[in-house]
Write a protein that holds these residues in place. Structure first.
Motif, PDB file in Angstrom:
ATOM      1  N   ALA A  80      39.933  41.508 -45.194  1.00 45.68           N
ATOM      2  CA  ALA A  80      40.856  41.842 -44.224  1.00 45.68           C
ATOM      3  C   ALA A  80      39.945  42.316 -42.899  1.00 45.68           C
ATOM      4  O   ALA A  80      39.085  42.704 -43.326  1.00 45.68           O
ATOM      5  CB  ALA A  80      41.771  42.997 -44.911  1.00 45.68           C
ATOM      6  N   PRO A  81      40.738  42.342 -41.997  1.00 45.94           N
ATOM      7  CA  PRO A  81      39.958  42.854 -40.646  1.00 45.94           C
ATOM      8  C   PRO A  81      39.536  44.377 -40.757  1.00 45.94           C
ATOM      9  O   PRO A  81      38.646  44.652 -40.259  1.00 45.94           O
ATOM     10  CB  PRO A  81      41.059  42.666 -39.487  1.00 45.94           C
ATOM     11  CG  PRO A  81      41.996  41.582 -40.066  1.00 45.94           C
ATOM     12  CD  PRO A  81      41.963  41.613 -41.689  1.00 45.94           C
ATOM     13  N   ASP A  82      40.457  45.001 -41.572  1.00 49.95           N
ATOM     14  CA  ASP A  82      40.018  46.426 -41.687  1.00 49.95           C
ATOM     15  C   ASP A  82      38.993  46.868 -42.799  1.00 49.95           C
ATOM     16  O   ASP A  82      38.749  47.919 -43.133  1.00 49.95           O
ATOM     17  CB  ASP A  82      41.270  47.475 -41.776  1.00 49.95           C
ATOM     18  CG  ASP A  82      42.202  47.188 -40.427  1.00 49.95           C
ATOM     19  OD1 ASP A  82      41.323  47.608 -39.249  1.00 49.95           O
ATOM     20  OD2 ASP A  82      43.193  47.358 -40.364  1.00 49.95           O
ATOM     21  N   ALA A  83      38.552  45.663 -43.431  1.00 44.92           N
ATOM     22  CA  ALA A  83      37.693  45.889 -44.690  1.00 44.92           C
ATOM     23  C   ALA A  83      36.307  46.479 -44.126  1.00 44.92           C
ATOM     24  O   ALA A  83      35.996  45.998 -42.973  1.00 44.92           O
ATOM     25  CB  ALA A  83      37.513  44.510 -45.435  1.00 44.92           C
ATOM     26  N   PRO A  84      35.609  47.254 -44.754  1.00 50.94           N
ATOM     27  CA  PRO A  84      34.570  47.941 -44.359  1.00 50.94           C
ATOM     28  C   PRO A  84      33.262  46.668 -44.161  1.00 50.94           C
ATOM     29  O   PRO A  84      33.274  45.759 -44.902  1.00 50.94           O
ATOM     30  CB  PRO A  84      33.937  48.875 -45.498  1.00 50.94           C
ATOM     31  CG  PRO A  84      35.068  49.239 -46.156  1.00 50.94           C
ATOM     32  CD  PRO A  84      36.109  47.952 -46.164  1.00 50.94           C
ATOM     33  N   ILE A  85      32.560  46.608 -43.154  1.00 48.63           N
ATOM     34  CA  ILE A  85      31.827  45.417 -42.720  1.00 48.63           C
ATOM     35  C   ILE A  85      30.622  45.304 -43.694  1.00 48.63           C
ATOM     36  O   ILE A  85      30.060  44.423 -43.850  1.00 48.63           O
ATOM     37  CB  ILE A  85      31.477  45.384 -41.298  1.00 48.63           C
ATOM     38  CG1 ILE A  85      30.774  44.245 -40.996  1.00 48.63           C
ATOM     39  CG2 ILE A  85      30.215  46.619 -40.995  1.00 48.63           C
ATOM     40  CD1 ILE A  85      30.773  43.757 -39.333  1.00 48.63           C
ATOM     41  N   ARG A  86      30.291  46.586 -44.342  1.00 50.05           N
ATOM     42  CA  ARG A  86      29.275  46.420 -45.412  1.00 50.05           C
ATOM     43  C   ARG A  86      29.586  45.688 -46.506  1.00 50.05           C
ATOM     44  O   ARG A  86      28.627  45.296 -47.365  1.00 50.05           O
ATOM     45  CB  ARG A  86      28.870  48.150 -45.624  1.00 50.05           C
ATOM     46  CG  ARG A  86      29.992  48.508 -46.565  1.00 50.05           C
ATOM     47  CD  ARG A  86      29.220  50.009 -47.029  1.00 50.05           C
ATOM     48  NE  ARG A  86      30.572  50.848 -47.590  1.00 50.05           N
ATOM     49  CZ  ARG A  86      31.459  51.486 -47.051  1.00 50.05           C
ATOM     50  NH1 ARG A  86      31.255  51.882 -45.887  1.00 50.05           N
ATOM     51  NH2 ARG A  86      32.495  52.236 -47.753  1.00 50.05           N
ATOM     52  N   THR A  87      30.820  45.737 -46.739  1.00 49.92           N
ATOM     53  CA  THR A  87      31.156  44.325 -47.917  1.00 49.92           C
ATOM     54  C   THR A  87      30.857  43.166 -47.710  1.00 49.92           C
ATOM     55  O   THR A  87      31.169  42.416 -48.609  1.00 49.92           O
ATOM     56  CB  THR A  87      32.810  45.028 -48.325  1.00 49.92           C
ATOM     57  OG1 THR A  87      33.533  44.511 -47.239  1.00 49.92           O
ATOM     58  CG2 THR A  87      32.790  46.490 -48.588  1.00 49.92           C
ATOM     59  N   LEU A  88      30.861  42.746 -46.368  1.00 50.72           N
ATOM     60  CA  LEU A  88      30.510  41.113 -46.329  1.00 50.72           C
ATOM     61  C   LEU A  88      29.401  40.830 -46.446  1.00 50.72           C
ATOM     62  O   LEU A  88      28.170  41.769 -46.647  1.00 50.72           O
ATOM     63  CB  LEU A  88      30.987  40.933 -44.582  1.00 50.72           C
ATOM     64  CG  LEU A  88      32.327  40.788 -44.021  1.00 50.72           C
ATOM     65  CD1 LEU A  88      33.274  41.924 -44.652  1.00 50.72           C
ATOM     66  CD2 LEU A  88      32.400  40.446 -42.787  1.00 50.72           C
ATOM     67  N   SER A  89      29.298  39.532 -46.779  1.00 53.08           N
ATOM     68  CA  SER A  89      28.058  38.950 -47.148  1.00 53.08           C
ATOM     69  C   SER A  89      27.048  39.027 -45.864  1.00 53.08           C
ATOM     70  O   SER A  89      27.525  39.270 -44.876  1.00 53.08           O
ATOM     71  CB  SER A  89      28.183  37.530 -47.567  1.00 53.08           C
ATOM     72  OG  SER A  89      28.808  36.518 -46.613  1.00 53.08           O
TER      73      SER A  89
END
Length: 514
Positions: free
Chosen positions: A384-393
């Motif tokens: 989601a757009p509001d997901a913490p960016i640290r959770t992205l690959s």
């Protein structure tokens, strides 16, 4: 070492499921897969950084509870992660022997530590000042410090996450040779890398992960880059570099520098035209990243000028560079590019807040629309757009970093290590993005440790040595000539060459020697 049915879930999202592996002593075993496949997560479980939700780990047939880094170290496992785990304000020597300093009756014996450090340097072929503070050396040197610390601990299993991502060609060769020597001496090496040629050249066996599941484990000799990629992404993929569009004959010089200097950078002259991709190559410490920082104003130049579209930029700073239309994608996205505690939307919107602000208020509706549009353009895949960016690959974080600047539509894009720590699919997307931006008229300057990437993407490449430009090469130049120029070998190869964009800046300075 054996792992059985290892599983891990974050916030209801399964990142590892049912992983089984048997790894004998002295084997070089590589883990490959796309960003988000679970490779780094598995290494962190083995290193005690995170706990598995399911499964067991056994050493020499004995099932062992691994819950902390101390547990892993006690069982001979040393993890060298992408993020690093050094103490920045302490010296190289102190970090290498952290918690294991030579002492007698409670008193430190620094002389003994220095002797041991010298022996490690002799064994590895590294060259690092033991008295230098860790926060004042390059990222590549920091990686070497972590390797030295693993060896100082006498680790029987060394797990390396992208160990060659920031190393020069020469340093990569030395490290791969070192890995082979360690394995020959009985040390097990677990290697995570996106450099498939390196993986195939050094590994005994290779395991492919996809979407957190085990796909295959096979002898390296039975695989090639195409088959690895097919297993990684579940389909065939074109791994060739896109061809940049020719620079128009009437294209104006967009960015130029004259006599630029500070610290290791000395009297640099360069220019890049609208629609051109200019590469900058060189060894670690040659001044590549420092040159980009001077062009962006992140470091204040002590000599020289920077000109954009014929206008000299005085008192250059990041704020002035951004206002003029210059953007910088830095070498370390986690330390200098992203705010890891914030959401994907906030990070992507950060550099262009002023365009959607009225006084202290931001138009969130416009922001969400803008972020959604640019995220689709660069293909950011987030829950989601509001997901913490640290959770992205890593690949999606890198694409978010590009998206942040593209919302400003800069005239000049400076990119330091565009595909560091990025899987093959995301790497292909980023290469295509850079080529497309140049085709639209943007001037792009790229620094990369991957010589092939630099030469295939760029219209021409400059080589820095000791902070000076010592060579200029057109796209397609044999990589050996560029490496020779970087090292100062065969000076005749480091001089000017024909180029689709001739430049007067390729002369080797008098008195410059290897």
């Amino acid at each position: 070492m054996s792992v059985r049915d290892i599983g891990k879930t974050y916030s209801g999202v399964t990142v590892l499921q049912g992983i089984d592996l048997d790894i004998p002593g002295g084997e070089i075993h590589s883990l490959v897969g796309e960003n988000g496949a679970g490779k780094s997560t598995l290494l962190k479980i083995l290193g005690g950084v995170i706990r598995a939700d399911a499964g067991t780990i056994a050493f020499d047939g004995t099932v062992t509870a691994i819950g902390t880094p101390r547990d892993s170290i006690r069982h001979g496992v040393s993890l060298i992660s992408q993020e690093g785990a050094l103490v920045p304000a302490r010296t190289v020597l102190e970090n290498v022997f952290l918690g294991r300093w030579a002492q007698r009756a409670g008193w430190a014996r620094t002389r003994d530590d220095r002797r041991r450090f010298a022996e490690l340097l002799d064994y590895t072929g590294f060259s690092i000042d033991p008295g230098a503070r860790v926060d004042q050396i390059s990222i590549g040197a920091q990686q070497q410090v972590e390797i030295l610390r693993s060896l100082a601990r006498g680790a029987s299993v060394i797990a390396m996450d992208e160990p060659t991502a920031v190393l020069t060609e020469h340093e990569k060769k030395n490290l791969l040779d070192l890995i082979r020597r360690l394995a020959a001496a009985g040390t097990t090496v677990l290697l995570v890398s996106h450099f498939l040629d390196e993986v195939l050249s050094v590994s005994d066996r290779i395991t492919v992960l996809r979407d957190g599941r085990h796909v295959i484990t096979e002898q390296a000799s039975a695989l090639d880059p195409a088959s690895l990629v097919a297993h990684m992404v579940g389909r065939q993929i074109d791994v060739l570099y896109p061809t940049p569009a020719p620079v128009r004959d009437d294209a104006a010089v967009r960015l130029s520098a004259r006599g630029l200097g500070r610290g290791p950078v000395q009297n640099v002259d360069l220019e890049v035209r609208a629609g051109e991709i200019l590469g900058i190559a060189g060894l670690v410490g040659s001044g590549r990243s420092e040159t980009l920082r001077l062009l962006f104003g992140a470091d204040k130049a002590s000599t020289g000028t920077v000109t954009l579209d014929g206008v000299t930029l005085t008192g250059l700073s990041p704020r002035k560079a951004m206002a003029a239309g210059i953007a910088l994608v830095p070498e370390s996205r986690k330390e200098e590019g992203l705010v890891l505690g914030r959401s994907v939307r906030e990070n992507v919107a950060l550099a262009s807040l002023g365009t959607r602000r009225t006084g202290p208020f931001v138009d969130r509706g416009t922001e969400r629309t803008a972020v959604q549009t640019i995220s689709g353009t660069v293909d950011i895949r987030a829950a989601a757009p509001d997901a913490p960016i640290r959770t992205l690959s890593g690949g999606n974080q890198q694409k978010a970093l590009f998206a942040k600047w593209l919302l400003r539509r800069p005239q000049v894009l400076l990119v330091d290590e565009p595909t560091r720590g990025v899987d093959v699919a995301a790497k292909t997307q980023i290469h295509r993005l850079i080529v497309d931006l140049a085709a639209e008229g943007m001037a792009v300057v790229v620094v990369s440790s991957e010589i092939e990437e630099l030469l295939e993407l760029s219209h021409r490449a400059l080589v820095l040595r000791h902070g000076r430009i010592v060579g200029e090469f057109p796209r397609g130049t044999p990589r050996e000539r560029v490496i020779a120029a970087a090292f100062g070998d065969h000076p005749e190869d480091a001089g000017p060459t024909s180029s689709t964009t001739p430049g007067p800046f390729a002369k080797t300075p008098e008195g410059e020697h290897a």
